[in-house]
Motif scaffolding. Structure first.
Motif, PDB file in Angstrom:
ATOM      1  N   ARG A 200       0.773  -0.995  -0.068  1.00  0.00           N
ATOM      2  CA  ARG A 200       0.235   0.052  -0.013  1.00  0.00           C
ATOM      3  C   ARG A 200       0.957   1.259   0.069  1.00  0.00           C
ATOM      4  N   TRP A 201       0.620   1.999  -1.035  1.00  0.00           N
ATOM      5  CA  TRP A 201       1.217   3.269  -1.193  1.00  0.00           C
ATOM      6  C   TRP A 201       0.249   4.549  -0.859  1.00  0.00           C
ATOM      7  N   ASN A 202       0.810   5.672  -0.469  1.00  0.00           N
ATOM      8  CA  ASN A 202      -0.307   6.820  -0.289  1.00  0.00           C
ATOM      9  C   ASN A 202       0.248   7.961  -0.996  1.00  0.00           C
ATOM     10  N   CYS A 203      -0.726   8.736  -1.504  1.00  0.00           N
ATOM     11  CA  CYS A 203      -0.513  10.092  -2.327  1.00  0.00           C
ATOM     12  C   CYS A 203      -1.070  11.253  -1.233  1.00  0.00           C
ATOM     13  N   GLU A 204       0.001  11.842  -0.820  1.00  0.00           N
ATOM     14  CA  GLU A 204      -0.352  12.929   0.023  1.00  0.00           C
ATOM     15  C   GLU A 204      -1.356  14.174  -0.551  1.00  0.00           C
ATOM     16  N   ASN A 205      -1.191  14.033  -1.770  1.00  0.00           N
ATOM     17  CA  ASN A 205      -1.777  15.290  -2.495  1.00  0.00           C
ATOM     18  C   ASN A 205      -3.042  14.976  -2.577  1.00  0.00           C
ATOM     19  N   CYS A 206      -3.810  14.070  -3.273  1.00  0.00           N
ATOM     20  CA  CYS A 206      -4.972  13.443  -3.459  1.00  0.00           C
ATOM     21  C   CYS A 206      -5.604  12.428  -2.487  1.00  0.00           C
ATOM     22  N   LYS A 207      -4.875  12.050  -1.570  1.00  0.00           N
ATOM     23  CA  LYS A 207      -5.203  11.122  -0.372  1.00  0.00           C
ATOM     24  C   LYS A 207      -5.614   9.849  -0.820  1.00  0.00           C
ATOM     25  N   LEU A 208      -5.196   9.414  -2.121  1.00  0.00           N
ATOM     26  CA  LEU A 208      -5.776   8.153  -2.667  1.00  0.00           C
ATOM     27  C   LEU A 208      -4.672   7.079  -2.109  1.00  0.00           C
ATOM     28  N   GLN A 209      -5.062   5.838  -1.890  1.00  0.00           N
ATOM     29  CA  GLN A 209      -4.070   4.585  -1.365  1.00  0.00           C
ATOM     30  C   GLN A 209      -4.400   3.625  -2.442  1.00  0.00           C
ATOM     31  N   GLY A 210      -3.190   2.590  -2.468  1.00  0.00           N
ATOM     32  CA  GLY A 210      -3.408   1.525  -3.409  1.00  0.00           C
ATOM     33  C   GLY A 210      -1.967   0.976  -3.805  1.00  0.00           C
ATOM     34  N   THR A 211      -2.011   0.086  -4.616  1.00  0.00           N
ATOM     35  CA  THR A 211      -0.765  -0.389  -5.235  1.00  0.00           C
ATOM     36  C   THR A 211      -0.333   0.503  -6.439  1.00  0.00           C
ATOM     37  N   PRO A 212       1.088   0.752  -6.284  1.00  0.00           N
ATOM     38  CA  PRO A 212       1.374   1.508  -7.446  1.00  0.00           C
ATOM     39  C   PRO A 212       1.626   0.780  -8.862  1.00  0.00           C
ATOM     40  N   ALA A 213       1.700   1.414  -9.828  1.00  0.00           N
ATOM     41  CA  ALA A 213       1.975   0.777 -11.206  1.00  0.00           C
ATOM     42  C   ALA A 213       3.562   0.738 -11.127  1.00  0.00           C
ATOM     43  N   TYR A 214       4.221  -0.555 -11.099  1.00  0.00           N
ATOM     44  CA  TYR A 214       5.546  -0.482 -11.251  1.00  0.00           C
ATOM     45  C   TYR A 214       6.012  -0.499 -12.663  1.00  0.00           C
ATOM     46  N   GLY A 215       5.365  -0.815 -13.759  1.00  0.00           N
ATOM     47  CA  GLY A 215       6.077  -0.630 -14.978  1.00  0.00           C
ATOM     48  C   GLY A 215       6.125   0.621 -15.546  1.00  0.00           C
ATOM     49  N   PRO A 216       5.319   1.660 -15.109  1.00  0.00           N
ATOM     50  CA  PRO A 216       5.464   3.156 -15.711  1.00  0.00           C
ATOM     51  C   PRO A 216       6.663   3.774 -15.037  1.00  0.00           C
ATOM     52  N   ALA A 217       6.884   3.560 -13.600  1.00  0.00           N
ATOM     53  CA  ALA A 217       7.880   3.744 -12.823  1.00  0.00           C
ATOM     54  C   ALA A 217       9.214   3.338 -13.358  1.00  0.00           C
ATOM     55  N   LEU A 218       9.390   2.027 -13.748  1.00  0.00           N
ATOM     56  CA  LEU A 218      10.433   1.414 -14.300  1.00  0.00           C
ATOM     57  C   LEU A 218      10.759   2.099 -15.762  1.00  0.00           C
ATOM     58  N   LEU A 219       9.691   2.589 -16.519  1.00  0.00           N
ATOM     59  CA  LEU A 219       9.855   3.106 -17.859  1.00  0.00           C
ATOM     60  C   LEU A 219      10.400   4.402 -17.744  1.00  0.00           C
ATOM     61  N   ASP A 220       9.984   5.202 -16.744  1.00  0.00           N
ATOM     62  CA  ASP A 220      11.001   6.327 -16.277  1.00  0.00           C
ATOM     63  C   ASP A 220      12.149   6.350 -16.098  1.00  0.00           C
ATOM     64  N   TRP A 221      12.555   5.121 -15.257  1.00  0.00           N
ATOM     65  CA  TRP A 221      14.005   4.875 -14.988  1.00  0.00           C
ATOM     66  C   TRP A 221      14.744   4.781 -16.202  1.00  0.00           C
ATOM     67  N   PHE A 222      14.216   3.918 -17.227  1.00  0.00           N
ATOM     68  CA  PHE A 222      14.840   3.702 -18.510  1.00  0.00           C
ATOM     69  C   PHE A 222      15.037   5.009 -19.611  1.00  0.00           C
ATOM     70  N   LEU A 223      13.603   5.576 -19.648  1.00  0.00           N
ATOM     71  CA  LEU A 223      13.901   6.663 -20.537  1.00  0.00           C
ATOM     72  C   LEU A 223      14.456   7.924 -20.170  1.00  0.00           C
ATOM     73  N   LEU A 224      14.634   7.849 -18.753  1.00  0.00           N
ATOM     74  CA  LEU A 224      15.208   9.296 -18.267  1.00  0.00           C
ATOM     75  C   LEU A 224      16.663   9.204 -17.694  1.00  0.00           C
ATOM     76  N   ARG A 225      16.894   7.836 -16.886  1.00  0.00           N
ATOM     77  CA  ARG A 225      18.138   7.992 -16.136  1.00  0.00           C
ATOM     78  C   ARG A 225      19.005   6.775 -16.689  1.00  0.00           C
ATOM     79  N   SER A 226      18.793   5.613 -16.938  1.00  0.00           N
ATOM     80  CA  SER A 226      19.693   4.595 -17.517  1.00  0.00           C
ATOM     81  C   SER A 226      19.173   3.638 -18.330  1.00  0.00           C
ATOM     82  N   GLU A 227      19.886   2.920 -19.379  1.00  0.00           N
ATOM     83  CA  GLU A 227      19.574   1.953 -20.150  1.00  0.00           C
ATOM     84  C   GLU A 227      19.237   0.721 -19.335  1.00  0.00           C
ATOM     85  N   THR A 228      20.046   0.468 -18.011  1.00  0.00           N
ATOM     86  CA  THR A 228      20.090  -0.672 -17.517  1.00  0.00           C
ATOM     87  C   THR A 228      19.611  -0.277 -15.955  1.00  0.00           C
TER      88      THR A 228
END
Length: 330
Positions: free
Chosen positions: A247-275
């Protein structure tokens, strides 16, 4: 076959990646204003190309008409032809350069340029799209000839916003509403390619095309990736805060739930590192190494073993749009 129209291609991913960069970039980043202006231009360019493609797909052509979006081809080891849209017909090849520019536009010569005019004053000077198109047409004709294809190359610059145009006549320029008529006229010509020739040419374009790969973007723009908060984000854009294993919380909109891991990994690859390593993935999501290992194993990534089984890397292939699309899904 419709080239990459049914997939998210290079143009889409370039816009998406820069959108994500702006989403995670701190407000105080000195490069932010410049990046935002560049992104506005990218969005407008892609929107114009999408409008052209929508018209082409509704022009009454057979559904398997080969249409390529965002095509780069090598003319020599150091020279590339870059075209917005390419259509392959038995009657010849058509290329289209999309321009989404509104207002009053004036074509000038010596040197060739396009001016934007407001209240009688020139407010912006751009490269001449007609000159760009003619260079693309001549270069593509040469590219075809050197590979044994004898097919006429035609097409046009397509303005998608109905601007008021001033300048010399007889330029390869049409408006979006003229595009269907242009296509109808093109297919009335005598066929010059057999169906086999069309398939061969399509395969040659697919095998020869190169894709612009600017990723990871932080390195491209000299942005310190350690100053960015990495990890899952809420739909509102705010960083998610982990409260329990699932469970993860958003302090801005107060939503709770399981995060989407795929988009976060995509941010990593497109923005930070190829590996990414298992350890980095575990730290990114605050999970155990075994969970991170299983997560990466489900993704369409290339596993690169380190010596002695240590420091194993998982690498993204930026030209594998299916891999990028898989990560985009929650």
């Amino acid at each position: 076959m419709v080239g990459e129209i049914t997939l998210k291609g290079s143009a889409y991913w370039n816009v998406y990646a820069h959108e994500r960069l702006l989403a995670v970039l701190p407000k105080w980043e000195p490069k932010r204003d410049e990046l935002e202006q560049q992104q506005r231009n990218r969005r407008a360019g892609m929107a114009g190309e999408e409008r052209v493609i929508e018209v082409l797909q509704s022009a009454g052509l057979p559904p398997d008409t080969p249409i390529f979006w965002d095509v780069g081809l090598p003319l020599s080891p150091s020279v590339f032809i870059q075209m917005d849209i390419v259509m392959v017909l038995r009657h010849g090849v058509l290329i289209f350069e999309s321009k989404q520019i509104a207002g009053r536009l004036r074509f000038v010569q010596n040197p060739a340029a396009l001016q934007k005019v407001e209240n009688g004053e020139v407010t912006l000077v751009m490269d001449c799209p007609a000159a760009q198109f003619e260079d693309q047409r001549d270069s593509f004709t040469l590219w075809l000839a050197t590979r044994g294809f004898r097919a006429p190359v035609d097409g046009s610059v397509v303005f998608t916003t109905n601007p008021v145009i001033e300048g010399p006549p007889n330029l390869p320029i049409i408006s979006l509403r003229e595009l269907r008529g242009f296509i109808r006229s093109a297919v009335q010509a005598e066929p010059v390619l057999s169906s086999k020739d069309v398939r061969l040419l399509v395969n040659t374009i697919e095998k020869s095309r190169s894709r612009f790969i600017p990723y990871p973007l932080c390195g491209r723009y000299g942005i310190d990736s350690t100053k960015i908060q990495w990890g899952p984000r809420c739909g509102c854009g705010s960083q998610l805060i982990k409260s329990t294993e699932r469970r993860w919380n958003c302090e801005n909109c107060k939503l709770q739930g399981t995060p989407a891991y795929g988009p976060a990994l995509l941010d990593w690859f497109l923005l930070r590192s190829e590996t990414i390593t298992v350890q980095q993935c575990a730290a990114l999501f605050g999970i155990h190494r075994q969970s991170a290992w299983r997560l990466l194993g489900r993704m369409r990534l290339t596993k690169v073993e380190g010596k002695g089984g240590k420091h194993t890397l998982y690498r993204i292939d930026y030209t594998d749009f299916e891999a990028l699309n898989q990560l985009l899904k929650p």
